[in-house]
Write a protein that holds these residues in place. Structure first.
Motif, PDB file in Angstrom:
ATOM      1  N   SER A 130      -7.587   8.394   2.489  1.00  0.00           N
ATOM      2  CA  SER A 130      -6.861   8.287   3.750  1.00  0.00           C
ATOM      3  C   SER A 130      -7.820   8.487   4.919  1.00  0.00           C
ATOM      4  O   SER A 130      -8.969   8.925   4.740  1.00  0.00           O
ATOM      5  CB  SER A 130      -5.743   9.334   3.806  1.00  0.00           C
ATOM      6  OG  SER A 130      -6.289  10.651   3.746  1.00  0.00           O
ATOM      7  N   THR A 143      -7.867  10.677   7.295  1.00  0.00           N
ATOM      8  CA  THR A 143      -8.291  12.077   7.446  1.00  0.00           C
ATOM      9  C   THR A 143      -9.337  12.439   6.405  1.00  0.00           C
ATOM     10  O   THR A 143     -10.339  13.101   6.706  1.00  0.00           O
ATOM     11  CB  THR A 143      -7.071  13.010   7.305  1.00  0.00           C
ATOM     12  OG1 THR A 143      -6.079  12.646   8.268  1.00  0.00           O
ATOM     13  CG2 THR A 143      -7.477  14.458   7.538  1.00  0.00           C
ATOM     14  N   SER A 188       0.842  -1.199   0.000  1.00  0.00           N
ATOM     15  CA  SER A 188       0.000   0.000   0.000  1.00  0.00           C
ATOM     16  C   SER A 188       0.872   1.242   0.000  1.00  0.00           C
ATOM     17  O   SER A 188       1.957   1.265   0.591  1.00  0.00           O
ATOM     18  CB  SER A 188      -0.919   0.007   1.222  1.00  0.00           C
ATOM     19  OG  SER A 188      -1.782  -1.107   1.212  1.00  0.00           O
ATOM     20  N   GLU A 221       0.560   5.855  -0.361  1.00  0.00           N
ATOM     21  CA  GLU A 221      -0.249   7.062  -0.444  1.00  0.00           C
ATOM     22  C   GLU A 221      -0.078   7.677  -1.830  1.00  0.00           C
ATOM     23  O   GLU A 221       1.032   7.834  -2.314  1.00  0.00           O
ATOM     24  CB  GLU A 221       0.159   8.064   0.632  1.00  0.00           C
ATOM     25  CG  GLU A 221      -0.190   7.613   2.045  1.00  0.00           C
ATOM     26  CD  GLU A 221       0.097   8.691   3.075  1.00  0.00           C
ATOM     27  OE1 GLU A 221       0.718   9.715   2.698  1.00  0.00           O
ATOM     28  OE2 GLU A 221      -0.310   8.531   4.243  1.00  0.00           O
ATOM     29  N   VAL A 272      -5.450  12.796  -0.746  1.00  0.00           N
ATOM     30  CA  VAL A 272      -4.571  11.661  -0.478  1.00  0.00           C
ATOM     31  C   VAL A 272      -5.409  10.390  -0.360  1.00  0.00           C
ATOM     32  O   VAL A 272      -6.344  10.329   0.439  1.00  0.00           O
ATOM     33  CB  VAL A 272      -3.762  11.880   0.809  1.00  0.00           C
ATOM     34  CG1 VAL A 272      -2.886  10.664   1.102  1.00  0.00           C
ATOM     35  CG2 VAL A 272      -2.906  13.129   0.700  1.00  0.00           C
ATOM     36  N   ILE A 273      -5.090   9.386  -1.164  1.00  0.00           N
ATOM     37  CA  ILE A 273      -5.778   8.097  -1.095  1.00  0.00           C
ATOM     38  C   ILE A 273      -4.731   6.998  -0.911  1.00  0.00           C
ATOM     39  O   ILE A 273      -3.559   7.175  -1.230  1.00  0.00           O
ATOM     40  CB  ILE A 273      -6.646   7.823  -2.338  1.00  0.00           C
ATOM     41  CG1 ILE A 273      -5.766   7.754  -3.594  1.00  0.00           C
ATOM     42  CG2 ILE A 273      -7.723   8.871  -2.501  1.00  0.00           C
ATOM     43  CD1 ILE A 273      -6.555   7.396  -4.844  1.00  0.00           C
ATOM     44  N   ILE A 274      -5.203   5.871  -0.396  1.00  0.00           N
ATOM     45  CA  ILE A 274      -4.347   4.701  -0.174  1.00  0.00           C
ATOM     46  C   ILE A 274      -4.680   3.659  -1.245  1.00  0.00           C
ATOM     47  O   ILE A 274      -5.846   3.311  -1.427  1.00  0.00           O
ATOM     48  CB  ILE A 274      -4.559   4.112   1.226  1.00  0.00           C
ATOM     49  CG1 ILE A 274      -4.413   5.200   2.296  1.00  0.00           C
ATOM     50  CG2 ILE A 274      -3.582   2.978   1.478  1.00  0.00           C
ATOM     51  CD1 ILE A 274      -3.055   5.831   2.354  1.00  0.00           C
TER      52      ILE A 274
END
Length: 285
Positions: free
Chosen positions: A167, A169, A72, A74, A82-84
């Motif tokens: 993410s 957040t 994984s 970012e 921001v995505i994983i």
């Protein structure tokens, strides 16, 4: 005794030499043979012979499909979210000599290549597109790395996006945004309901007023017809209005008598003159 030891040593040397020269390659594998430190040949599955002490097995390479987990990472989308994302790649080594001599560690190289390509592809997308376009990302990712790893004698069978999510957040922010949107819709729905209720209530009052007016007209017409009929019946002896007024007067007295607060109701002896007195001096006899 010494001769026996020599014979046994020679036999052991012959056995060891045969062992070094005969190689049995298992199905699903290919062996890389180096001769004096240089690539010589690739052994196929089955019984193979090499020159002992000159040739040696340098690498044993599997020809089965290999599953590579892509860690994984970012990734920042085009709209700065921001995505994983992580993936899994399925590869197959078709030319073992290129896989072992073309790159130091092909698994490490493919992982880095997939991660880099994945960041590049998602970086050109907005958040909504990235979350809903797994097939498109998969196709672009496969196209991006297939040519590169083919130089290493490796074929990319397929690559799958295992997980792609905002993410922690960003997830919290999206949940708050969704809650606010639901609250807004509820407020709009409630306001629309109140508006429709007020409109229906106003329409009800308007219809009731219209019906009351129509009822008054009907009553007036009925009274007019009653006066006409009474006038014909009484042949002008007394004014019909006096009769009607007396009728209303008696009804009013009757209602007063039914009231809980009424103790005693006294009716005048001469009701007719009383009614005429209420109507005016011109109706007195």
């Amino acid at each position: 005794m010494e001769f026996t030891v020599i014979i046994l040593a020679l036999i052991a040397l012959v056995v060891f030499t045969i062992y070094k020269g005969v190689k049995m390659v298992s199905q699903g594998e290919k062996w890389i043979i180096q001769r004096l430190g240089k690539y010589h040949q690739t052994l196929e599955p089955g019984l193979n012979f090499i020159i002992p002490y000159v040739d040696n097995v340098a690498y044993k390479v599997t020809t089965k499909d290999i599953v590579l987990d892509i860690p994984s990472q970012e990734v920042i989308t085009r709209d700065n979210v921001v995505i994983i994302a992580n993936a899994v790649a399925y590869i197959n080594i078709v030319q073992p000599e290129q896989a072992v001599y073309g790159i130091e560690n092909y698994e490490h190289g493919i992982r880095n290549l997939v991660q880099t390509s994945l960041r590049s592809i998602i970086g050109e997308m907005d958040l909504d597109a990235a979350l809903s376009s797994r097939d498109q990302i998969k196709a672009q990712l496969k196209h991006a790395i297939s040519d590169d790893i083919s130089d290493w004698g490796i074929t990319l069978k397929t690559v799958e996006i295992q997980d792609i999510k905002p993410s922690a957040t960003m997830q919290l922010a999206m949940e708050e945004q969704a809650a606010a949107e639901r609250q807004r819709r509820a407020t709009v729905t409630r306001a629309d309901g109140q508006k429709q209720a007020a409109i229906l209530e106003a329409d009800g009052r308007l219809e009731a007023s219209r019906r009351d007016a129509e009822a008054q007209v009907v009553l007036a017409r009925g009274s007019e017809e009653s006066i006409r009929l009474i006038s014909q019946a009484m042949d002008g002896k007394d004014m019909p209005v006096v009769y009607l007024l007396g009728e209303q007067y008696i009804k009013a007295m009757n209602e007063m008598a039914k009231s809980n607060n009424a103790k005693m109701v006294v009716l005048p002896a001469d009701i007719l003159n009383t009614v005429k007195g209420l109507a005016g001096d011109k109706f007195k006899v």
